[in-house]
Motif scaffolding. Structure first.
Motif, mmCIF file in Angstrom:
data_model
loop_
_atom_site.group_PDB
_atom_site.id
_atom_site.type_symbol
_atom_site.label_atom_id
_atom_site.label_comp_id
_atom_site.label_asym_id
_atom_site.label_seq_id
_atom_site.Cartn_x
_atom_site.Cartn_y
_atom_site.Cartn_z
ATOM 1 N N UNK A 45 0.690 -1.131 -0.086
ATOM 2 C CA UNK A 45 -0.143 -0.183 0.053
ATOM 3 C C UNK A 45 0.921 1.166 -0.083
ATOM 4 N N UNK A 46 0.203 2.453 0.036
ATOM 5 C CA UNK A 46 0.712 3.680 -0.216
ATOM 6 C C UNK A 46 1.944 3.648 1.188
ATOM 7 N N UNK A 47 2.960 4.128 1.123
ATOM 8 C CA UNK A 47 4.032 4.188 1.981
ATOM 9 C C UNK A 47 3.459 4.644 3.345
ATOM 10 N N UNK A 48 2.594 5.839 3.374
ATOM 11 C CA UNK A 48 2.158 6.498 4.539
ATOM 12 C C UNK A 48 1.269 5.337 5.455
ATOM 13 N N UNK A 49 0.307 4.609 4.584
ATOM 14 C CA UNK A 49 -0.449 3.613 5.039
ATOM 15 C C UNK A 49 0.337 2.452 5.617
ATOM 16 N N UNK A 50 1.392 2.313 4.947
ATOM 17 C CA UNK A 50 2.093 0.982 5.318
ATOM 18 C C UNK A 50 2.799 1.335 6.616
ATOM 19 N N UNK A 51 2.992 2.651 6.608
ATOM 20 C CA UNK A 51 3.604 2.986 7.700
ATOM 21 C C UNK A 51 2.611 2.983 8.992
ATOM 22 N N UNK A 52 1.387 3.369 8.798
ATOM 23 C CA UNK A 52 0.399 3.190 9.755
ATOM 24 C C UNK A 52 0.382 1.733 10.088
ATOM 25 N N UNK A 53 0.206 0.886 9.133
ATOM 26 C CA UNK A 53 0.211 -0.451 9.585
ATOM 27 C C UNK A 53 1.055 -1.008 10.541
ATOM 28 N N UNK A 54 2.383 -0.399 10.223
ATOM 29 C CA UNK A 54 3.506 -1.119 10.968
ATOM 30 C C UNK A 54 3.111 -0.479 12.411
ATOM 31 N N UNK B 217 9.630 -2.413 3.461
ATOM 32 C CA UNK B 217 8.916 -2.850 4.876
ATOM 33 C C UNK B 217 9.775 -3.015 5.894
ATOM 34 N N UNK B 218 10.859 -3.746 5.867
ATOM 35 C CA UNK B 218 11.863 -3.953 6.529
ATOM 36 C C UNK B 218 12.561 -2.636 7.014
#
Lengths: 175, 1249
Positions: free
Chosen positions: B905-914, B957-958
Motif C-alpha cells: 500500500x501507500x507508504x504512509x498507509x504502510x507506515x500506519x500498518x506498522x 517494509x523491513x
C-alpha cells in the motif's frame, strides 16, 4: 368697619357687629384702653377722644376711623343683640368666630335659615384692615356669583383659602 | 345680600300698617290692591315685598281673609322669580301653621314646588317640610275623627318626605345639608321624650310621638317610632361616611347634638359617633376644613356636656374635649351644676346600675311581647342597644388597658412606622397635640379607648365579639333591628375606610391604616355613587388626557397601595384600564413595568391576561358572535417581549415565564423568540424557553419544534450547539422522537439534491443568495442535526450510508470529515455500527473504513468489530485496507496472510500498518497483545513469498522496521537473525538484515561473526544471493571476518576473491602475520588460493602499486568525523577514504544502473555509509528498483518521528480516504481521473505486472 364700608360701596347689603360686651378702643397705653358701651355713638366717641388727646388719636388713626364709622352708621352694634338672619357672616378673628357660633347655637331655633360663617384672620390694625377688606370683598363677590351657595361654598372657600394663603374657618348654622 | 330679611320687612310693614289703619282703608281692598300691584310688577324684589305684605294681612291681621285670597296667593307659586317662589313656600308654611287644615289643599302645591328647577326653591321646600311634617303629625294626632282627605294629605306628606330623604345621597352639597336638617326634625318628631330631654323654647316645636294616640287610625305609633330610629341611624351613617364634606359633616354634627339633647335616649350613640368621628375624620378634608370641623366638634361636645345626661359620659366627653384642645376652664364652665346632677339622681329610680337597668328593660320587653301597645315604651328599644354599644368599646378598652405595656406599645409604634405616609396628612397635622401626660394610667386608658373605638369600628376586638354573642342570645327576644342596622353600617363604613385587614391582631394600629388609605375618592360626599347620572360626553382630547393622568396617578400610588394593602387591586385596576383604553396608556404602563421589572412583573402578566380577556370578549355582556381579534393582545405581548429583548440582563427569567404563562403565543411573539435565540448572549435562555414551550404547549408543539429544529442548522455555532443540545434532550421523549428524526433525515436527504435546496435557507439565513453548488458550509448545515442525534439513535447511521453512496465526492469528503465525534460517541459496541460494517452498502466502503478507523483510533478493536471486518473482507470486499484498523485484533495467521498486500500500500498507509502492528499506536497500552511480536513481524517479512510481492516492497517494509529503533533493539535483531539463519533455505534478505543490524548495533559484531561461521557450516554458497551478501558482510567486517573467511573451503574462498578481490591481500597479510604454529593449521589449498591472485597480474600489479599509497590498516576514515564513536569502529574497515568518499558521492547520484557498484543508502542517520550489496552487473531489476525507491523511503524515514503525532496521522488518513472516494477496487466504471500522486498506492500492483 373697613370691610363694611368697602362692601357697602360695592353695593352689598352689609351690617357690622361687635361680639364683645363693650367697645374697646386703643388708649394711651395697652393697659388703659378707652371703653364704651354699645349705646355710645361713634360721634360721641369721636368727640370724647378728640377732647382727651387729639394729637395721639389723630396720630394713630383712631379719630379718622371713628369719623369714617360715624358716617356709616350711628353707633356700634352687638351681634348677640340682633335677631336678624344672614346669608353669610364673616369674622376676622377666631375668637369672634367662636362667639358667633356659640351665639347662633344658643339661639332659639326658628325658621332654620342656613347661614354660612366664615372666619379669616385679620390683625386689628389699619393696614391689615384695608387688605382684609379687599379679601373679604373678594370672597363675598365669589359667593355672590354662585347660583347655589350651599353647594358651592365649600369649593369657593377652598379656592379663596389657597388664594389668600391664610387659614379659613367655615361652618354652617341654621337659625 | 339678595335675601332680604323678612322680619325687618315685617317691622317696616307694621309701621305702614299703622298708617293704613289710620286711613281706614279696608284690609280687603288693601290686599286686592297689593296683589294687583304684585302681579303687574316687573321687579322681583318688589313683588316679594308686596306679597309679604299680603301675607301679613291675611294671616295675622285678618285671618278670615285667608280663605278668600289663598287661591290668588298660590297662583304666584309659578311665578318666574325665584324669590317669589321661595316666598310662596314660606307663605304656605305660615298659612299651614295658622290653619293646619290647609294642608289638605296645599300639599299638591308643595309637591309641585319640590319639583322646581331651581335648587334654592327645592331647598326651601325641604326646610319648610321639616316644620310641616311636625305640624302634620301634631295636627293629625289631635284630630278625633280623621277623614279620608286627611289620610290622603298624610300620604302626600309621606310621599314628599321619602322623596326628600332620598336626597340624602344627592350630589348637591346644599341639598344634603338641608336634608340633614329635615331628618333632624323628623327624628325629633318620631321619638319619645324622656325626663332629661331639653325642651325647645318654642312650644310649637315640641312635638313628639308620645302625643299620638296609640290607637290612631293611620298613625301607627310603633311603625313611626321604628322609622324614627331608622332615620337616626341614617344620620349616624351619614356622619360616618368616608367622604362627607365638611359642611355636611358640621350640619349633621349639629343635628345629632340637638337630637341628643332633646332625646337623651340617643345620647350614648351620639357621643360614641363623635368619638369615632374624632379619630376617623374624612381624609378628603382640607387642612382648614379639619380645623373648622374640630372646632365644631368641640362646640358640640361642650353643648352636650351642658346637658344633664352628660355625667354618665363624663370621661369620654372630657377626654374628647381635651383632645380637641379645650381648656380645662372651658370644660369646667360647661359642666352641669352638681346639684342638678344630684337632683336628677334623686329623681331616678333607686336601681340605676346599668346591669339592673338592662335586666329591667328585658323584662319590659317580655311584657311587651305579650301585650303590644299597652305598656309604656320608655326606652324599651333603645336601652339594650345602648348597653351593648357601650360595652363593645368598653370591653375592648378594658381588655386593651392591660395589654398596653411598654413592649407592646413599642411594637405598635414600630409597625406603624412602616405605614406612615410621606407627609403629614392635613387632618393629622391639625389634630395633633403633644401628649402631656404620657404613660400615666389616665393616658393609657385614653389610648386604650381610642384603640378600642377603632377596633370596634373595624368589627374587631374582644368587645364586639361579646356583644355579638349577646346579640345572638337576645335575638329570640326580638331585640333591635336597630342594632343590626348599626352593626352592619359600621361594618360597611370600615370597609370603605380601607381597613381591609381582618386579623384581630393588635399590631395594626388603626390610625396608620387610616392615614394610609389612598386619597382618591371624590372630594364630595356620595357623588361617586351617582356617576352615571352626572356624566356628560367629554371632549375626546380632554378625556384622553384625563385618562392618562389618572393612570399616571395610579402608577405613582404604588407606595400607598402597598401601605393600604391594595396592591392586587391596583394591579387589576391598571391592567383593566390599560387593556380597555389602550393608546398612550400602554406606553405608560410599559415604561412603568420596565422601570422595575422584577417587582412589576405581576402587573405585566395581569395586563397580558386582561388583554387576552378583552380580545376574547369574556367580559362582554352579549354573547353574540364576534371574531376573536388578538391584535391588541398581540401588541401587548410583543411590547413586553421586545422590551425584554432590548434589556441587557436576563437573570430574572421573565422572558421564559412570559412565554410559558401567556395564554396564547402569537406569531409575532415567535418571531421575537427567534430573534432572541439568535443572540449569542441569550441563546441559552432562548433555547431553554423554546424547550419549555415545546413541552408545556403541546397544542402548538409542531410549530415550536420546527423553529428549534431550524436552529439546529443555524450558521452560528453557538446557536446551533445550543439547539442541538436541547433537541437531544427532547429526542429522549417518545412523542417527539419521530418528528425530530424526520426533520434530521429530511435535511440529510437534501444532500441528494443536485444543488442546495432553497428550504435549507428558509427563515434565518437569507442574507445572501443561496449558493448554486454545494459548498462545505451548506453541506454541514444539513448534517449538524443528524450528527447530533446519531449518538442517541444509532439506527440512523444506515440512512447516512444510503445517502453517502449517492452523493458527490465533495459531500462525501465533508461527511467523512465531520463523522468523527458522533461515531466516537456511538462507540465500538454499537450493534448498529457493527451492522453497518457487516452490510457495508456498495459505495460506502470509504465511509465504513472511516468509521472503523475512528473507532479503533484510540482503542483496540473489539472482537465483534474484528469479526465483522473480517467477514466483510473475506466475503464481500477483499480490500485489505479494511483490515488495517483491526490488525491488532486479528490472528497471527491472518496478519501474515495479509502482510504482502499490506506492504504494497501507500507508504504512509504502510507506515500506519506498522505502527499498529508494532503497537507504537497503543500509547504503551499493554493491555492487549499484539498478534505478532516485532521479531515475528520481521521474520514474516523475510519469509514473504517473492512471487506475491516484489523484493523492493519487502525491503521498504523491513526498512520501516529498522527505523523503529525502540522496538528493534539489538536483542530483537539477534533473535531475528538467529531464527532466520536456522531456516532452510535461507531467506534472501538475510544478509541484508545482518548488515543492517550490524550498522545499527556495531556491538553485534561478535554475534555476526558467529552467524557467518554458522552459515559456512550451512554451506551458504549454495544460495547465490545470500552468498553475495555473505561476502559483502565479510568485506564490511574485515579483519574480524578474516577468521571466518579462512574457514571457507578453498573453492569458495577463491570465489570470494573473484567477487571481492580486495579481500585477498589483507587476508594474506593477516595470515602472514600468524605464528608458524598457527599458520600450520591453514590448509594448503587455502594458502594456495590466498597466494594466487585470481585476477590478471596487471590488475594485481596495479593494486600492488597502489597499496603503499593506501595502507590498509587503521586509516582514520573521513566519515569518522561523525560524532558516533561506534561508527568509527565500523568505518575503520572501510578500504580507503577515496573510495569511501567516492561511494558516498555516487550514492547521491540519481541511481544509474550502469555502475557495477550499486550503492544503497541506509535509512539511518549514518546514511553516508555506503554498503554496496551487489557488485555485479548481474544484479536483476528489483535491485535497481530498490535504489530508486530508496530515496523516498529515506525521506519518509526522516519524517518518521513527527509522524507519530496523532493529528498528522489523521490528516494522513483523511487524505488517504479522500483520494479514494470512488474505490477503484470495485467501481470499475469510476474513471478515477484525479492525478493524486498517492492514488496508486492502494491499488498499486507491481509495475512489472
Amino acid at each position: 368697619m373697613e370691610a363694611h364700608s368697602f362692601l357697602s360701596k360695592k353695593g352689598f347689603k352689609v351690617q357690622s357687629f361687635g361680639t364683645g360686651s363693650q367697645v374697646k378702643l386703643p388708649g394711651p397705653s395697652p393697659e388703659r384702653p378707652n371703653i364704651y358701651d354699645f349705646n355710645t355713638t361713634y360721634d360721641e366717641m369721636y368727640k370724647d377722644l378728640l377732647r382727651k388727646d387729639s394729637e395721639l388719636y389723630t396720630q394713630n388713626g383712631i379719630l379718622h376711623m371713628l369719623d369714617r364709622n360715624r358716617r356709616i352708621k350711628p353707633r356700634p352694634e352687638r351681634f348677640q343683640n340682633t335677631r336678624e338672619q344672614f346669608d353669610v357672616i364673616v369674622s376676622c378673628e377666631e375668637r369672634v368666630y367662636d362667639q358667633i357660633i356659640e351665639d347662633l347655637e344658643s339661639r332659639e331655633k326658628g325658621d332654620s335659615y342656613p347661614t354660612h360663617i366664615i372666619n379669616i384672620d385679620i390683625q386689628d390694625n389699619h393696614e391689615e384692615a384695608t387688605i382684609g377688606a379687599f379679601m373679604i370683598c373678594d370672597l363675598v363677590t365669589m359667593l355672590h356669583h354662585s347660583e347655589d351657595i350651599d353647594n358651592d361654598v365649600d369649593e369657593i372657600v377652598q379656592v379663596f383659602e389657597s388664594r389668600v394663603k391664610r387659614p379659613i374657618l367655615h361652618t354652617i348654622a341654621f337659625c | 345680600m339678595a335675601g332680604d330679611n323678612r322680619r325687618s320687612t315685617a317691622a317696616q310693614f307694621f309701621m305702614d300698617e299703622e298708617e293704613v289703619s289710620a286711613e281706614q282703608v279696608s284690609t280687603y281692598d288693601r290686599v286686592v290692591e297689593l296683589l294687583n300691584q304684585a302681579s303687574l310688577l316687573q321687579r322681583d324684589s318688589m313683588k316679594a315685598t308686596y306679597l309679604r305684605q299680603v301675607q301679613e294681612l291675611i294671616l295675622f291681621k285678618e285671618p278670615n281673609l285667608l280663605d278668600n285670597f289663598l287661591e290668588e296667593m298660590i297662583a304666584f307659586q309659578s311665578d318666574r322669580s325665584v324669590e317669589v317662589r321661595k316666598f310662596m313656600i314660606s307663605f304656605i308654611e305660615e298659612a299651614c301653621k295658622k290653619d293646619p287644615d290647609l294642608l289638605l289643599k296645599i300639599m299638591p302645591n308643595l309637591t309641585a314646588l319640590f319639583q322646581d328647577e331651581n335648587v334654592n326653591v327645592r331647598k326651601k321646600v325641604i326646610l319648610v317640610m321639616a316644620g310641616l311634617y311636625r305640624l302634620a303629625v301634631q295636627w293629625l294626632s289631635q284630630t278625633k275623627a280623621p277623614t279620608a282627605e286627611m289620610q290622603h294629605a298624610w300620604e302626600q306628606i309621606l310621599n314628599l318626605k321619602s322623596l326628600i330623604i332620598d336626597l340624602v345621597d344627592s350630589e348637591n352639597d346644599g341639598i344634603r345639608t338641608h336634608v340633614v336638617k329635615f331628618l333632624e326634625s323628623v327624628v325629633l318628631t318620631l321619638t319619645r321624650k324622656s325626663p332629661e330631654s331639653e325642651v325647645p323654647k318654642k312650644q310649637e316645636n315640641d312635638m313628639n310621638i308620645e302625643k299620638i294616640p296609640e290607637n290612631h287610625k293611620f298613625l301607627k305609633v310603633k311603625k313611626l317610632e321604628e322609622e324614627g330610629s331608622k332615620l337616626f341611624d341614617t344620620l349616624l351613617k351619614f356622619q360616618a361616611s368616608p367622604h362627607v364634606s365638611s359642611i355636611n359633616l358640621m350640619t349633621v354634627m349639629g343635628s345629632l347634638t340637638t337630637i341628643a339633647k332633646q332625646r337623651p335616649v340617643y345620647f350614648d350613640q351620639v357621643v360614641q359617633a363623635f368619638e369615632s368621628l374624632h379619630v376617623n375624620l374624612p381624609p378628603t378634608l382640607a387642612k382648614s376644613q379639619v380645623s373648622s370641623v374640630r372646632k365644631n366638634l368641640k362646640m358640640q361636645m361642650l353643648a352636650l356636656l351642658k346637658h344633664p345626661c352628660s355625667p354618665d359620659f363624663m370621661p369620654q366627653i372630657t377626654t374628647l374635649l381635651t383632645d380637641l384642645g379645650a381648656m380645662q376652664s372651658e370644660v369646667m364652665k360647661c359642666m352641669p351644676k352638681a346639684e342638678d346632677i344630684r337632683k336628677r339622681k334623686a329623681e331616678e329610680p333607686p336601681s340605676t346600675s346599668s346591669s339592673s337597668k338592662k335586666a329591667k328593660v328585658e323584662i319590659d320587653v317580655d311584657v311587651e311581647d305579650d301585650d303590644i301597645g299597652t305598656t309604656p315604651w320608655s326606652n324599651k328599644e333603645k336601652q339594650p342597644n345602648l348597653t351593648q354599644k357601650q360595652t363593645a368599646i368598653d370591653i375592648t378598652a378594658e381588655d386593651l388597658v392591660n395589654r398596653l405595656n411598654a413592649h407592646n406599645v413599642a411594637d405598635l409604634v414600630l409597625i406603624s412606622m412602616v405605614m406612615l405616609p410621606d407627609s403629614l396628612p392635613a387632618h393629622f397635622q391639625a389634630t395633633y397635640t403633644p401628649i402631656a401626660a404620657a404613660g400615666t394610667p389616665g393616658q393609657i386608658k385614653h389610648l386604650a379607648r381610642l384603640l378600642a373605638t377603632q377596633l370596634t369600628m373595624a368589627g374587631m376586638g374582644k368587645g364586639i365579639n361579646e356583644v355579638q354573642r349577646m346579640a345572638g342570645e337576645n335575638e329570640e327576644e326580638q331585640i333591635s333591628t336597630t342594632e343590626d342596622g348599626v352593626a352592619s353600617k359600621q361594618h360597611i363604613q370600615t370597609l370603605v375606610g380601607g381597613m381591609t385587614s381582618t386579623s384581630e391582631d393588635l399590631s395594626k394600629k388603626p390610625e396608620s391604616t387610616l392615614l394610609g388609605q389612598p386619597f382618591m375618592g371624590t372630594r364630595k360626599g356620595m357623588k361617586q355613587f351617582k356617576l352615571a347620572s352626572v356624566t356628560k360626553n367629554m371632549d375626546r382630547d380632554l378625556l384622553d388626557q384625563m385618562t392618562v393622568s389618572s393612570v399616571k396617578r395610579i402608577l405613582n400610588a404604588e407606595k400607598s397601595a402597598l401601605i393600604g394593602n391594595a396592591l392586587s387591586e391596583r394591579t387589576k385596576i391598571l391592567a383593566s384600564l390599560v387593556a380597555q383604553f389602550g393608546g398612550e396608556l400602554k406606553n405608560l404602563l410599559q415604561e412603568y413595568i420596565f422601570e422595575d421589572l422584577r417587582n412589576r412583573a405581576d402587573i405585566a402578566f395581569s395586563w397580558l391576561y386582561q388583554e387576552y380577556v378583552v380580545c376574547h370578549g369574556f367580559n362582554r355582556s352579549h354573547v353574540g358572535e364576534h371574531k376573536i381579534v388578538l391584535a391588541s393582545y398581540d401588541e401587548c405581548l410583543t411590547r413586553l417581549l421586545n422590551g425584554l429583548l432590548e434589556r441587557s440582563d436576563h437573570r430574572d427569567g421573565l422572558f421564559t415565564r412570559l412565554f410559558l404563562e401567556a395564554p396564547v403565543i402569537t406569531d409575532n411573539a415567535v418571531q421575537i423568540l427567534r430573534k432572541f435565540c439568535q443572540d449569542e448572549n441569550r441563546v441559552h435562555v432562548g433555547m431553554g424557553t423554546l424547550q419549555e414551550m415545546i413541552l408545556a404547549r403541546p397544542h402548538h408543539r409542531p410549530k415550536y419544534l420546527l423553529l428549534l429544529l431550524e436552529f439546529a442548522s443555524h450558521d452560528k455555532l453557538e446557536v446551533r450547539n445550543h439547539a442541538i443540545r436541547v433537541i437531544k434532550k427532547l429526542y429522549e421523549r417518545d412523542d417527539l422522537r419521530k418528528s425530530i428524526e424526520g426533520h434530521a433525515l429530511t435535511y440529510l436527504k437534501y444532500l441528494l439534491a443536485p444543488k442546495p435546496p432553497i428550504e435549507l435557507f428558509s427563515g434565518t439565513r437569507l442574507k445572501t443568495e443561496p449558493p448554486e453548488v454545494w459548498v462545505e458550509d451548506c453541506i454541514k448545515l444539513c448534517l449538524y442535526l443528524y450528527l447530533g442525534l446519531l449518538p442517541s439513535n444509532h439506527k440512523l447511521i444506515h440512512e447516512l450510508a444510503t445517502v453517502y453512496t449517492a452523493t458527490s465526492a465533495d459531500i462525501k469528503r465533508t461527511i467523512l470529515r465531520v463523522l468523527e465525534s458522533p461515531v466516537r460517541g456511538m462507540g465500538m459496541e454499537s450493534p448498529e455500527l457493527l451492522l453497518l460494517v457487516e452490510n457495508c452498502p456498495k459505495g460506502a466502503e470509504t465511509l465504513v473504513t472511516r468509521v472503523i478507523h475512528i473507532l479503533t483510533d484510540k482503542t483496540a478493536p473489539s472482537p465483534e468489530l474484528v469479526e465483522r471486518v473480517r467477514d466483510l473482507y473475506h466475503k464481500r470486499v477483499p480490500d485489505v485496507r479494511f483490515l488495517i484498523p483491526v490488525l491488532t485484533g486479528l490472528q497471527k495467521k491472518e496478519v501474515l496472510a495479509a502482510l504482502p498486500k499490506l506492504i504494497k500500500l501507500n507508504p504512509i498507509v504502510v507506515k500506519e500498518v506498522f505502527n499498529r502492528l508494532l503497537g507504537g499506536h497503543a500509547n504503551s497500552d499493554a493491555s492487549y497483545t499484539l498478534p505478532l511480536t516485532p521479531a515475528e513481524l520481521l521474520i514474516a517479512l523475510h519469509n514473504i513469498d517473492p512471487t506475491k510481492c516484489d523484493m523492493k516492497t519487502i525491503i521498504k517494509a523491513t526498512n520501516l522496521c529498522f527505523s523503529e529503533k525502540n522496538v528493534y533493539t539489538q536483542e530483537v535483531l539477534a533473535v531475528v537473525m538467529q531464527q532466520l539463519m536456522e531456516q532452510n533455505p535461507l531467506p534472501t534478505l538475510l544478509m541484508r538484515t545482518v548488515l543492517q543490524s550490524l550498522s545499527m548495533y556495531p556491538k553485534l559484531i561478535g554475534f555476526v561473526m558467529n552467524i557467518l561461521q554458522r552459515l559456512i557450516t550451512n554451506q551458504v554458497w549454495k544460495q547465490k544471493r545470500v552468498w553475495e551478501g555473505f561476502i559483502r558482510c565479510c568485506q564490511r567486517t574485515k579483519t574480524q571476518s578474516f577468521q571466518v573467511l579462512l574457514q571457507l573451503p578453498a573453492p569458495q574462498l577463491r570465489n570470494v576473491f573473484e567477487i571481492s578481490p580486495d579481500l585477498r591481500e589483507p587476508l594474506l597479510h593477516h595470515v602472514q602475520q600468524f605464528t608458524p604454529h598457527q599458520r600450520a593449521h591453514i590448509p594448503k589449498a587455502i594458502m594456495n588460493v590466498l597466494e594466487k591472485d585470481p585476477v590478471e597480474p596487471a590488475v594485481t600489479a596495479e593494486k600492488d602499486k597502489k597499496e603503499p599509497v593506501a595502507p590498509p590498516v587503521a586509516k582514520p576514515p573521513v566519515a569518522a568525523t561523525d560524532e558516533e564513536s561506534v561508527t568509527t569502529q565500523v568505518l575503520t574497515n572501510v578500504p580507503s577514504p577515496e573510495l569511501c568518499l567516492k561511494v558516498t558521492t555516487r550514492s547521491f547520484d540519481d541511481g544509474r544502473d550502469s555502475g557495477d557498484e550499486e550503492p544503497i543508502n541506509l535509512p539511518l542517520k549514518s546514511a553516508v555509509v555506503a554498503v554496496p550489496i551487489a557488485t555485479e552487473i548481474t544484479t536483476d531489476e528489483p535491485i535497481h528498483n530498490i535504489h530508486r525507491s530508496a530515496r523516498p523511503l529515506q525521506a519518509q524515514a526522516s519524517r518518521h518521528m513527527p509522524m507519530d503525532d496523532d493529528s498528522s496521522q489523521h490528516a494522513a488518513e483523511e487524505e488517504q480516504v479522500d483520494e479514494n472516494d470512488a474505490t477503484p477496487t470495485h467501481d470499475s466504471d469510476t474513471p478515477s481521473p484525479t492525478p493524486v500522486p498517492t492514488l496508486t498506492t492502494l491499488t498499486e500492483s507491481l509495475p512489472d505486472n
